[in-house]
Enzyme design. Structure first.
Site, PDB file in Angstrom:
ATOM      1  N   GLU A 109      14.580   1.164  -2.635  1.00 42.46           N
ATOM      2  CA  GLU A 109      13.163   1.214  -2.963  1.00 42.46           C
ATOM      3  C   GLU A 109      12.922   2.365  -3.943  1.00 42.46           C
ATOM      4  O   GLU A 109      13.228   3.521  -3.633  1.00 42.46           O
ATOM      5  CB  GLU A 109      12.354   1.411  -1.682  1.00 42.46           C
ATOM      6  CG  GLU A 109      10.906   1.028  -1.794  1.00 42.46           C
ATOM      7  CD  GLU A 109      10.227   0.976  -0.433  1.00 42.46           C
ATOM      8  OE1 GLU A 109       9.150   0.372  -0.339  1.00 42.46           O
ATOM      9  OE2 GLU A 109      10.772   1.536   0.538  1.00 42.46           O
ATOM     10  N   CYS A 163       5.063   0.314  -0.630  1.00 43.96           N
ATOM     11  CA  CYS A 163       6.103  -0.593  -0.153  1.00 43.96           C
ATOM     12  C   CYS A 163       5.940  -1.979  -0.758  1.00 43.96           C
ATOM     13  O   CYS A 163       6.882  -2.766  -0.768  1.00 43.96           O
ATOM     14  CB  CYS A 163       6.080  -0.662   1.366  1.00 43.96           C
ATOM     15  SG  CYS A 163       4.465  -1.102   2.039  1.00 43.96           S
ATOM     16  N   LYS A 223      -0.295  10.327  14.637  1.00 46.09           N
ATOM     17  CA  LYS A 223       0.524  11.349  13.981  1.00 46.09           C
ATOM     18  C   LYS A 223       0.547  11.019  12.494  1.00 46.09           C
ATOM     19  O   LYS A 223       1.293  10.160  12.046  1.00 46.09           O
ATOM     20  CB  LYS A 223       1.937  11.356  14.562  1.00 46.09           C
ATOM     21  CG  LYS A 223       2.642  12.711  14.510  1.00 46.09           C
ATOM     22  CD  LYS A 223       2.855  13.261  13.120  1.00 46.09           C
ATOM     23  CE  LYS A 223       3.876  12.480  12.347  1.00 46.09           C
ATOM     24  NZ  LYS A 223       4.085  13.048  10.968  1.00 46.09           N
ATOM     25  N   GLU A 282       5.943  -1.598  10.095  1.00 46.53           N
ATOM     26  CA  GLU A 282       5.746  -1.993   8.687  1.00 46.53           C
ATOM     27  C   GLU A 282       6.638  -1.065   7.889  1.00 46.53           C
ATOM     28  O   GLU A 282       6.323   0.104   7.685  1.00 46.53           O
ATOM     29  CB  GLU A 282       4.269  -1.859   8.310  1.00 46.53           C
ATOM     30  CG  GLU A 282       3.918  -2.621   7.047  1.00 46.53           C
ATOM     31  CD  GLU A 282       4.101  -1.780   5.796  1.00 46.53           C
ATOM     32  OE1 GLU A 282       5.165  -1.960   5.146  1.00 46.53           O
ATOM     33  OE2 GLU A 282       3.246  -0.970   5.471  1.00 46.53           O
TER      34      GLU A 282
END
Length: 480
Positions: free
Chosen positions: A384, A287, A177, A253
């Site tokens: 973030e 990330c 996906k 992750e």
């Protein structure tokens, strides 16, 4: 022309087909804020059809010789490199990064296929004498089974190959996906793997504008035995909850809040180069991006000045244009989030070191920004950033730097710059992250295990351990 060449339906059981409802959704070009293409919009029915295909193909694929699985990956590696230019252009159009970075990602993505082509024939087991001497202990490795792979938009090809490579090598079938913002790269990859000889049903691709509608029923179905996800920590927590019911093997992750530490003895030229790589790779939408840049108080001002000079000189524009170094962010929400984080920091007393500059009016652009005097409680030090913004914070000594660096729920990667080997080891061992870059701003490589600790995830991708995530160990007791 490159967009028109990509199949835009669902890949299920080796067949390209529209969604059962015939629904489609638009993929946007972030550099122009306009539609680029339309792809099939899968529903629960389509997701379960993909699982039917993966489950049916699993027994035969598991019996396929490891060398054959490896050769398929090697052929796919060659095809990716052969079509690097077209695939890079496709990625730039749907994601925004400059062409030079897209070319680099295609090469990086291809390397995962080459790496796991070699690992396919190295799946091992064990044989030993039982302690009482009357029997033997055999260990064998078998594929986990059908796997659900959910990939992000920021590295639409590499995050796919990093998951598909070990799954193919281990003998697992898959439902992929891709992120709804960037499905075209994955659809192109599906065609390449079919051309490389991957059997029907081994790889199934479902694109959807409603991820929960297709992911949740797959996690609730007992036939999926493994889920691998790259994305936000918030979504990762939800997937872990949904995976618990079937006790699924999980690889997560998740988000990061990477510290970059510049010690008093650091080579500042090297530190600025490393900071540019750690911060500006992928427009800061990574990330692994340096989110908090800690510099010793004796060098903080000079480091911030040099970094601002470099970031302020970057050329912002459409990724397809010659000379562009910084492309657009992924969408309007991303621009609003980054702008909000910077605005809140400035209101709280932070100072902008880079001069104000114009960016293209059309598209989702944000100018590279360096901030100084950032308050310790600023949101952009906790969240973030996912954009081209670098806050520089001074520290007094190594102990304070380690304390500040570790003061986060995340633990994916960190960076340290020092010319002292003992200091480098103290930081490398003291930083609470799954990866540490010492005097370098990029740590990613297919040959090393990628992953974090704390709220940054579970498991590792890449390296020799990457294939372990898709294998079960079976113990066989022999009575002799």
């Amino acid at each position: 022309m490159v967009v028109e060449q990509v199949r835009k339906d669902l890949l299920i059981g080796g067949q390209w087909r529209p969604a059962a409802s015939l629904a489609r959704f638009a993929v946007e070009d972030p550099s122009r804020a306009e539609p680029l293409a339309e792809v099939a919009d899968a529903s629960r029915e389509d997701a379960l059809a993909a699982l039917d295909a993966a489950a049916a193909a699993q027994p035969g694929w598991a019996r396929t010789a490891p060398r054959e699985r490896g050769e398929i990956l090697r052929r796919a590696f060659a095809l990716l490199m052969e079509r690097q230019e077209d695939l890079a252009l496709l990625m730039t159009l749907e994601m925004g990064k400059p062409l030079a970075e897209s070319r680099g990602e295609i090469a990086y993505a291809a390397e995962f296929f080459r790496w796991f082509a070699e690992e396919a024939v190295r799946i091992d087991g064990g044989y030993t004498t039982a302690p009482d001497g009357n029997g033997r202990i055999l260990l064998t490795r078998q594929p986990v089974g059908p796997a659900l792979l959910v990939t992000p938009w920021n590295f639409p090809m590499a995050m796919g190959t990093r998951k598909i490579g070990p799954a193919v090598a281990a003998g697992c079938t898959m439902i992929v996906k891709p992120a709804e913002q960037t499905p075209l790269s994955m659809l192109a990859l599906g065609s390449i793997l079919a051309e490389a000889g991957l059997p029907d049903g081994v790889l199934n691709i479902v694109t959807s504008s409603r991820p929960g509608d297709v992911v949740e029923p797959l996690l609730r179905d007992g036939r999926v035995r493994k889920v691998s996800f790259t994305g936000s920590t918030q979504v990762g927590r939800l997937l872990l909850e949904q995976s618990a019911g079937q006790v699924l093997r999980t690889s997560m992750e998740l988000g990061g809040n990477a510290p970059l530490v510049v010690c008093a003895d650091a080579d500042l030229d090297k530190a600025v180069d490393g900071a540019m790589a750690a911060k500006m790779r992928n427009i800061g939408e990574a990330c692994t991006a340096a989110n908090r840049l800690y510099a010793h108080e004796s060098v903080a001002d000079e480091f911030a000045r040099r970094l601002a000079e470099r970031m302020g000189a970057l050329v912002v524009g459409r990724g397809t244009e010659d000379g562009t170094q910084v492309g657009p962010l992924i969408d309007a929400d991303a621009v609003q989030k980054v702008g909000g984080l910077v605005g809140a920091a400035l209101e709280a007393g932070a100072r902008e070191v880079t001069p104000r500059r114009d960016v293209p009016e059309r598209g989702y652009y944000y100018a590279p920004t360096v901030l100084a005097d950032v308050p310790a409680d600023a949101r952009l030090l906790r969240e973030e950033i996912f954009g081209p913004v670098a806050p520089v914070i001074p520290f007094a000594d190594d102990e304070q730097a380690l304390r500040l660096a570790n003061d986060t729920e995340f633990g994916l990667v960190s960076y340290v710059f020092t010319e002292d080997l003992r200091r480098a080891f103290r930081f490398a061992e003291g930083l609470e992250t799954g990866m540490v870059g010492v005097n370098k701003g990029v740590v990613s490589t297919p040959a090393a295990p990628f992953g974090g600790v704390k709220q940054s995830g579970l498991g590792r991708e890449g390296g020799r351990v990457g294939i372990e995530e898709f294998l079960e160990t079976k113990y066989i007791a022999l009575d002799l």
